[in-house]
Design an enzyme around this catalytic site. Structure first.
Site, PDB file in Angstrom:
ATOM      1  N   GLY A   8       0.835  -1.209   0.000  1.00 16.57           N
ATOM      2  CA  GLY A   8       0.000   0.000   0.000  1.00 16.57           C
ATOM      3  C   GLY A   8       0.862   1.249   0.000  1.00 16.57           C
ATOM      4  N   GLN A  12      -2.063   7.008   1.493  1.00 12.70           N
ATOM      5  CA  GLN A  12      -1.832   8.199   2.317  1.00 12.70           C
ATOM      6  C   GLN A  12      -0.673   8.000   3.300  1.00 12.70           C
ATOM      7  OE1 GLN A  12      -4.645   9.156   5.364  1.00 12.70           O
ATOM      8  NE2 GLN A  12      -4.173  11.340   5.361  1.00 12.70           N
ATOM      9  N   ASP A  53      -0.298  -7.067  -6.375  1.00 12.03           N
ATOM     10  CA  ASP A  53      -1.686  -7.246  -5.950  1.00 12.03           C
ATOM     11  C   ASP A  53      -1.613  -8.043  -4.660  1.00 12.03           C
ATOM     12  OD1 ASP A  53      -4.233  -8.104  -5.445  1.00 12.03           O
ATOM     13  OD2 ASP A  53      -4.658  -8.751  -7.498  1.00 12.03           O
ATOM     14  N   ILE A  54      -2.070  -7.444  -3.575  1.00 16.39           N
ATOM     15  CA  ILE A  54      -1.898  -8.044  -2.252  1.00 16.39           C
ATOM     16  C   ILE A  54      -2.665  -9.376  -2.132  1.00 16.39           C
ATOM     17  CG2 ILE A  54      -3.819  -6.871  -1.046  1.00 16.39           C
ATOM     18  CD1 ILE A  54      -0.234  -7.473   0.251  1.00 16.39           C
ATOM     19  N   TYR A 142     -15.442  -2.037   7.843  1.00 14.86           N
ATOM     20  CA  TYR A 142     -14.054  -1.636   8.114  1.00 14.86           C
ATOM     21  C   TYR A 142     -13.669  -2.051   9.536  1.00 14.86           C
ATOM     22  CZ  TYR A 142     -10.102   1.633   8.648  1.00 14.86           C
ATOM     23  OH  TYR A 142      -8.867   2.208   8.855  1.00 14.86           O
ATOM     24  N   LYS A 146     -10.878  -4.688  10.896  1.00 15.49           N
ATOM     25  CA  LYS A 146      -9.762  -4.232  11.747  1.00 15.49           C
ATOM     26  C   LYS A 146      -9.721  -5.003  13.074  1.00 15.49           C
ATOM     27  CE  LYS A 146      -7.581  -1.291   9.137  1.00 15.49           C
ATOM     28  NZ  LYS A 146      -6.224  -1.601   8.678  1.00 15.49           N
TER      29      LYS A 146
HETATM   30  N1  SER Z   1      -9.255   7.523   8.921  1.00 14.96           N
HETATM   31  C1  SER Z   1      -9.882   6.249   8.887  1.00 14.96           C
HETATM   32  C2  SER Z   1     -11.213   6.317   8.247  1.00 14.96           C
HETATM   33  O1  SER Z   1     -11.838   7.342   8.352  1.00 14.96           O
HETATM   34  C3  SER Z   1     -10.031   5.686  10.271  1.00 14.96           C
HETATM   35  O2  SER Z   1      -9.071   4.752  10.506  1.00 14.96           O
HETATM   36  O3  SER Z   1     -11.635   5.363   7.691  1.00 14.96           O
END
Ligand code: SER
Length: 320
Positions: A8, A12, A53-54, A142, A146
Protein backbone atom coordinates in the site's frame (compact mmCIF):
# COMPACT_ATOMS: atom_id res chain seq x y z
CA UNK A 1 20.08 -5.58 8.95
CA UNK A 2 16.66 -4.23 8.03
CA UNK A 3 15.11 -5.31 4.73
CA UNK A 4 11.67 -3.75 4.65
CA UNK A 5 8.62 -4.19 2.43
CA UNK A 6 5.81 -1.60 2.52
CA UNK A 7 2.50 -2.70 0.96
CA UNK A 8 0.00 0.00 0.00
CA UNK A 9 3.03 2.23 -0.54
CA UNK A 10 1.22 4.69 -2.79
CA UNK A 11 -1.51 5.40 -0.22
CA UNK A 12 -1.83 8.20 2.32
CA UNK A 13 0.44 6.63 4.96
CA UNK A 14 2.71 4.71 2.59
CA UNK A 15 3.70 7.70 0.48
CA UNK A 16 5.18 9.32 3.60
CA UNK A 17 6.31 6.22 5.48
CA UNK A 18 8.46 4.93 2.61
CA UNK A 19 10.69 8.06 2.41
CA UNK A 20 11.01 8.10 6.22
CA UNK A 21 12.03 4.42 6.32
CA UNK A 22 14.46 4.97 3.44
CA UNK A 23 16.04 7.91 5.25
CA UNK A 24 16.51 5.76 8.34
CA UNK A 25 17.46 2.35 6.97
CA UNK A 26 18.88 3.18 3.54
CA UNK A 27 16.92 3.61 0.30
CA UNK A 28 17.97 0.25 -1.14
CA UNK A 29 16.66 -1.57 1.94
CA UNK A 30 13.05 -0.39 1.63
CA UNK A 31 10.93 -1.92 -1.12
CA UNK A 32 7.76 0.04 -1.85
CA UNK A 33 4.93 -2.10 -3.24
CA UNK A 34 1.59 -0.97 -4.58
CA UNK A 35 -0.99 -1.94 -7.15
CA UNK A 36 -0.12 1.05 -9.36
CA UNK A 37 2.17 0.32 -12.29
CA UNK A 38 3.26 3.95 -12.39
CA UNK A 39 3.49 5.34 -8.84
CA UNK A 40 4.60 8.86 -7.98
CA UNK A 41 8.19 9.34 -9.23
CA UNK A 42 9.63 9.83 -5.70
CA UNK A 43 8.62 6.30 -4.72
CA UNK A 44 9.96 4.65 -7.85
CA UNK A 45 13.10 6.69 -8.36
CA UNK A 46 14.37 6.93 -4.79
CA UNK A 47 14.46 3.18 -4.17
CA UNK A 48 13.04 -0.18 -5.23
CA UNK A 49 9.37 -0.31 -6.27
CA UNK A 50 7.30 -3.41 -7.09
CA UNK A 51 3.81 -3.62 -8.56
CA UNK A 52 1.89 -6.03 -6.33
CA UNK A 53 -1.69 -7.25 -5.95
CA UNK A 54 -1.90 -8.04 -2.25
CA UNK A 55 -4.36 -10.86 -3.02
CA UNK A 56 -1.66 -12.71 -5.01
CA UNK A 57 0.05 -14.65 -2.23
CA UNK A 58 2.54 -16.32 -4.57
CA UNK A 59 3.74 -12.98 -5.92
CA UNK A 60 4.07 -11.60 -2.39
CA UNK A 61 6.05 -14.65 -1.26
CA UNK A 62 8.35 -14.39 -4.26
CA UNK A 63 8.99 -10.70 -3.61
CA UNK A 64 9.76 -11.32 0.08
CA UNK A 65 12.18 -14.10 -0.83
CA UNK A 66 13.84 -12.23 -3.70
CA UNK A 67 14.38 -9.08 -1.65
CA UNK A 68 15.31 -10.98 1.56
CA UNK A 69 12.62 -9.04 3.45
CA UNK A 70 12.59 -9.29 7.28
CA UNK A 71 9.95 -6.66 8.12
CA UNK A 72 6.62 -5.94 6.43
CA UNK A 73 4.61 -2.76 6.96
CA UNK A 74 1.28 -3.92 5.60
CA UNK A 75 -0.71 -0.80 4.73
CA UNK A 76 -2.86 -1.95 1.79
CA UNK A 77 -6.52 -1.68 2.85
CA UNK A 78 -9.83 0.03 2.11
CA UNK A 79 -10.88 2.82 4.52
CA UNK A 80 -14.17 3.00 6.39
CA UNK A 81 -16.56 4.86 4.08
CA UNK A 82 -15.30 3.09 0.96
CA UNK A 83 -15.65 -0.24 2.79
CA UNK A 84 -19.31 0.52 3.54
CA UNK A 85 -20.02 1.00 -0.17
CA UNK A 86 -18.60 -2.46 -0.98
CA UNK A 87 -18.38 -4.57 2.19
CA UNK A 88 -17.55 -7.79 0.34
CA UNK A 89 -14.60 -6.19 -1.45
CA UNK A 90 -13.45 -4.66 1.85
CA UNK A 91 -13.46 -8.09 3.50
CA UNK A 92 -11.57 -9.57 0.56
CA UNK A 93 -8.87 -6.91 0.49
CA UNK A 94 -8.53 -6.11 4.19
CA UNK A 95 -8.70 -9.69 5.47
CA UNK A 96 -7.46 -11.57 2.40
CA UNK A 97 -4.48 -9.24 2.16
CA UNK A 98 -3.65 -9.61 5.84
CA UNK A 99 -3.93 -13.40 5.79
CA UNK A 100 -1.50 -13.46 2.84
CA UNK A 101 0.94 -11.16 4.63
CA UNK A 102 0.82 -13.18 7.86
CA UNK A 103 1.31 -16.49 6.06
CA UNK A 104 4.22 -15.19 4.00
CA UNK A 105 5.68 -13.59 7.16
CA UNK A 106 5.30 -16.87 9.08
CA UNK A 107 7.15 -18.84 6.42
CA UNK A 108 9.80 -16.14 5.93
CA UNK A 109 10.01 -15.17 9.62
CA UNK A 110 9.27 -11.46 9.05
CA UNK A 111 8.10 -8.93 11.62
CA UNK A 112 4.74 -7.37 10.69
CA UNK A 113 3.34 -3.89 11.33
CA UNK A 114 -0.43 -3.82 10.80
CA UNK A 115 -2.26 -0.53 11.27
CA UNK A 116 -5.52 -0.77 13.14
CA UNK A 117 -7.91 2.14 13.68
CA UNK A 118 -10.41 3.97 15.87
CA UNK A 119 -12.78 2.03 13.62
CA UNK A 120 -12.39 -1.03 15.88
CA UNK A 121 -14.75 0.63 18.34
CA UNK A 122 -18.52 0.78 18.09
CA UNK A 123 -21.66 2.15 19.71
CA UNK A 124 -21.22 0.05 22.87
CA UNK A 125 -17.65 1.30 23.50
CA UNK A 126 -17.48 4.01 26.20
CA UNK A 127 -17.49 7.19 24.06
CA UNK A 128 -15.06 9.21 26.17
CA UNK A 129 -11.47 8.08 26.51
CA UNK A 130 -12.00 4.32 26.20
CA UNK A 131 -8.95 2.54 27.64
CA UNK A 132 -6.62 0.14 25.85
CA UNK A 133 -8.74 -2.89 26.71
CA UNK A 134 -12.41 -2.12 26.23
CA UNK A 135 -15.52 -3.18 24.34
CA UNK A 136 -14.87 -3.63 20.60
CA UNK A 137 -18.13 -4.30 18.78
CA UNK A 138 -17.89 -2.16 15.60
CA UNK A 139 -20.90 -1.99 13.30
CA UNK A 140 -18.99 -1.20 10.07
CA UNK A 141 -17.26 -3.65 7.72
CA UNK A 142 -14.05 -1.64 8.11
CA UNK A 143 -14.26 -2.09 11.89
CA UNK A 144 -15.05 -5.79 11.53
CA UNK A 145 -11.93 -6.29 9.39
CA UNK A 146 -9.76 -4.23 11.75
CA UNK A 147 -10.89 -6.09 14.90
CA UNK A 148 -10.48 -9.42 13.10
CA UNK A 149 -7.05 -8.23 11.95
CA UNK A 150 -6.01 -7.37 15.51
CA UNK A 151 -7.10 -10.81 16.73
CA UNK A 152 -5.40 -12.60 13.85
CA UNK A 153 -2.13 -10.73 14.40
CA UNK A 154 -2.26 -11.58 18.11
CA UNK A 155 -2.97 -15.20 17.20
CA UNK A 156 0.09 -15.41 14.91
CA UNK A 157 2.18 -13.91 17.67
CA UNK A 158 0.97 -16.36 20.31
CA UNK A 159 0.83 -19.44 18.11
CA UNK A 160 3.89 -18.95 15.91
CA UNK A 161 5.94 -16.37 17.80
CA UNK A 162 5.58 -13.92 14.90
CA UNK A 163 6.62 -10.38 15.83
CA UNK A 164 3.33 -8.62 15.01
CA UNK A 165 2.72 -5.05 16.22
CA UNK A 166 0.00 -2.51 15.59
CA UNK A 167 -1.45 0.90 16.33
CA UNK A 168 -5.09 2.03 16.39
CA UNK A 169 -4.60 5.14 14.28
CA UNK A 170 -6.99 8.07 14.58
CA UNK A 171 -7.87 10.20 11.54
CA UNK A 172 -4.60 11.09 9.82
CA UNK A 173 -4.07 14.57 8.42
CA UNK A 174 -1.51 15.12 5.67
CA UNK A 175 -0.84 17.24 2.62
CA UNK A 176 1.10 14.87 0.38
CA UNK A 177 -1.41 12.18 -0.63
CA UNK A 178 -5.19 12.29 -0.14
CA UNK A 179 -6.62 9.51 2.07
CA UNK A 180 -9.66 8.60 -0.05
CA UNK A 181 -12.68 6.80 1.33
CA UNK A 182 -12.29 7.57 5.04
CA UNK A 183 -14.74 9.07 7.53
CA UNK A 184 -12.12 11.48 8.85
CA UNK A 185 -11.17 12.75 5.35
CA UNK A 186 -12.97 16.07 5.93
CA UNK A 187 -10.10 17.11 8.21
CA UNK A 188 -7.76 16.78 5.20
CA UNK A 189 -9.99 18.18 2.44
CA UNK A 190 -10.84 21.28 4.47
CA UNK A 191 -7.32 22.73 4.20
CA UNK A 192 -6.99 22.93 0.45
CA UNK A 193 -10.63 24.07 0.13
CA UNK A 194 -9.97 26.84 2.67
CA UNK A 195 -6.97 28.04 0.66
CA UNK A 196 -8.59 27.77 -2.74
CA UNK A 197 -12.25 28.70 -2.07
CA UNK A 198 -12.26 30.12 1.51
CA UNK A 199 -15.18 27.77 2.00
CA UNK A 200 -15.72 24.10 2.78
CA UNK A 201 -18.87 22.00 3.04
CA UNK A 202 -18.32 19.44 5.78
CA UNK A 203 -19.89 15.99 5.52
CA UNK A 204 -20.00 15.59 9.32
CA UNK A 205 -22.25 17.55 11.72
CA UNK A 206 -20.85 20.10 14.15
CA UNK A 207 -20.17 18.46 17.49
CA UNK A 208 -18.80 15.24 15.95
CA UNK A 209 -15.61 14.86 17.98
CA UNK A 210 -13.00 12.37 16.75
CA UNK A 211 -9.35 11.64 17.43
CA UNK A 212 -6.89 13.00 14.88
CA UNK A 213 -3.15 13.10 14.26
CA UNK A 214 -0.77 14.94 11.95
CA UNK A 215 1.07 12.56 9.61
CA UNK A 216 4.63 13.20 10.88
CA UNK A 217 3.52 11.96 14.33
CA UNK A 218 1.87 8.89 12.76
CA UNK A 219 4.99 8.00 10.75
CA UNK A 220 7.19 8.38 13.81
CA UNK A 221 4.78 6.22 15.85
CA UNK A 222 4.84 3.40 13.29
CA UNK A 223 8.64 3.38 13.31
CA UNK A 224 8.91 3.73 17.10
CA UNK A 225 6.62 0.81 17.90
CA UNK A 226 8.58 -1.42 15.49
CA UNK A 227 11.82 -0.41 17.21
CA UNK A 228 10.47 -0.87 20.76
CA UNK A 229 12.04 -3.64 22.84
CA UNK A 230 9.66 -6.62 22.69
CA UNK A 231 9.61 -7.04 26.48
CA UNK A 232 8.12 -3.53 26.80
CA UNK A 233 5.05 -4.44 24.77
CA UNK A 234 2.29 -5.55 27.11
CA UNK A 235 -0.08 -5.35 24.17
CA UNK A 236 0.61 -6.04 20.55
CA UNK A 237 -2.38 -5.60 18.29
CA UNK A 238 -3.08 -2.86 18.65
CA UNK A 239 -2.25 0.20 20.78
CA UNK A 240 -4.69 3.10 21.21
CA UNK A 241 -3.03 6.24 19.87
CA UNK A 242 -4.05 9.87 19.64
CA UNK A 243 -2.62 13.36 19.36
CA UNK A 244 -5.72 15.57 19.46
CA UNK A 245 -9.49 15.32 19.44
CA UNK A 246 -11.75 17.90 17.83
CA UNK A 247 -15.13 18.45 16.18
CA UNK A 248 -15.36 20.07 12.72
CA UNK A 249 -16.22 23.54 14.06
CA UNK A 250 -13.08 23.58 16.22
CA UNK A 251 -10.88 22.86 13.19
CA UNK A 252 -12.78 25.51 11.20
CA UNK A 253 -12.15 28.06 13.97
CA UNK A 254 -8.44 27.23 13.97
CA UNK A 255 -8.24 27.69 10.20
CA UNK A 256 -10.15 30.98 10.49
CA UNK A 257 -7.33 32.30 12.68
CA UNK A 258 -5.19 32.18 9.51
CA UNK A 259 -7.92 32.78 6.88
CA UNK A 260 -10.38 35.14 8.64
CA UNK A 261 -13.05 35.01 5.90
CA UNK A 262 -13.14 31.20 5.84
CA UNK A 263 -16.71 29.85 5.94
CA UNK A 264 -17.69 26.34 7.00
CA UNK A 265 -20.98 24.90 5.76
CA UNK A 266 -22.46 21.59 6.83
CA UNK A 267 -24.13 18.92 4.73
CA UNK A 268 -23.90 15.67 6.70
CA UNK A 269 -23.51 12.52 4.65
CA UNK A 270 -25.66 9.86 6.37
CA UNK A 271 -23.18 7.00 5.86
CA UNK A 272 -20.12 8.83 7.14
CA UNK A 273 -22.07 10.56 9.93
CA UNK A 274 -23.33 7.18 11.18
CA UNK A 275 -19.79 5.78 11.11
CA UNK A 276 -18.40 8.78 12.99
CA UNK A 277 -21.22 8.60 15.55
CA UNK A 278 -20.28 4.98 16.28
CA UNK A 279 -16.65 5.90 17.11
CA UNK A 280 -15.38 7.34 20.41
CA UNK A 281 -14.94 11.09 20.90
CA UNK A 282 -11.38 10.66 22.14
CA UNK A 283 -9.11 7.75 23.09
CA UNK A 284 -7.02 7.01 26.16
CA UNK A 285 -3.54 6.20 24.82
CA UNK A 286 -1.78 5.87 28.17
CA UNK A 287 -0.74 2.25 27.46
CA UNK A 288 1.28 3.35 24.40
CA UNK A 289 2.82 6.19 26.43
CA UNK A 290 3.78 3.83 29.28
CA UNK A 291 4.96 0.84 27.21
CA UNK A 292 6.95 2.39 24.39
CA UNK A 293 7.15 6.06 25.26
CA UNK A 294 4.59 7.44 22.78
CA UNK A 295 4.38 11.24 22.81
CA UNK A 296 2.63 13.28 20.11
CA UNK A 297 4.48 16.42 18.99
CA UNK A 298 1.84 18.28 17.01
CA UNK A 299 -1.07 20.17 18.55
CA UNK A 300 -4.07 21.35 16.53
CA UNK A 301 -2.56 24.83 16.24
CA UNK A 302 0.85 23.58 15.04
CA UNK A 303 -0.64 21.11 12.60
CA UNK A 304 -2.98 23.75 11.15
CA UNK A 305 -0.13 26.22 10.65
CA UNK A 306 2.00 23.61 8.87
CA UNK A 307 -0.81 22.28 6.69
CA UNK A 308 -1.77 25.74 5.47
CA UNK A 309 1.84 26.69 4.80
CA UNK A 310 2.56 23.48 2.89
CA UNK A 311 -0.59 23.66 0.77
CA UNK A 312 -0.31 27.38 0.06
CA UNK A 313 3.04 26.71 -1.55
CA UNK A 314 1.91 23.75 -3.66
CA UNK A 315 -1.66 24.76 -4.54
CA UNK A 316 -4.85 22.85 -3.70
CA UNK A 317 -5.09 19.13 -4.33
CA UNK A 318 -8.66 18.48 -3.15
CA UNK A 319 -12.02 19.73 -4.36
CA UNK A 320 -14.44 21.21 -1.79
N1 SER B 1 -9.25 7.52 8.92
C1 SER B 1 -9.88 6.25 8.89
C2 SER B 1 -11.21 6.32 8.25
O1 SER B 1 -11.84 7.34 8.35
C3 SER B 1 -10.03 5.69 10.27
O2 SER B 1 -9.07 4.75 10.51
O3 SER B 1 -11.63 5.36 7.69
Amino acid sequence: MHRILVTGATGQIGSELVPALRARYGAANVVAAGHKKTPMPELREAGPYATLDILERGALAALVELERIDTIYHLAALLSAKAETDPQLAWEINMGGLVNVLEVARLGNCAVFHPSSIGVFGPSTPPDRPPQVTIQRPNTMYGVTKVSGELLCDYYHRRYGLDTRGIRFPGLISHKTAPGGGTTDYAVEIFSAAIKYKQYTCFLRPGTSLDMMYMPDAIRAAMEIMEAKPEKLHHRNAYNLTAMSFAPEKLAAEIARHIPDFIMLYQPDPIRQAIADSWPNSLDDSAARADWGWQPRYTLAEMTREMLAALSGSGASHEP
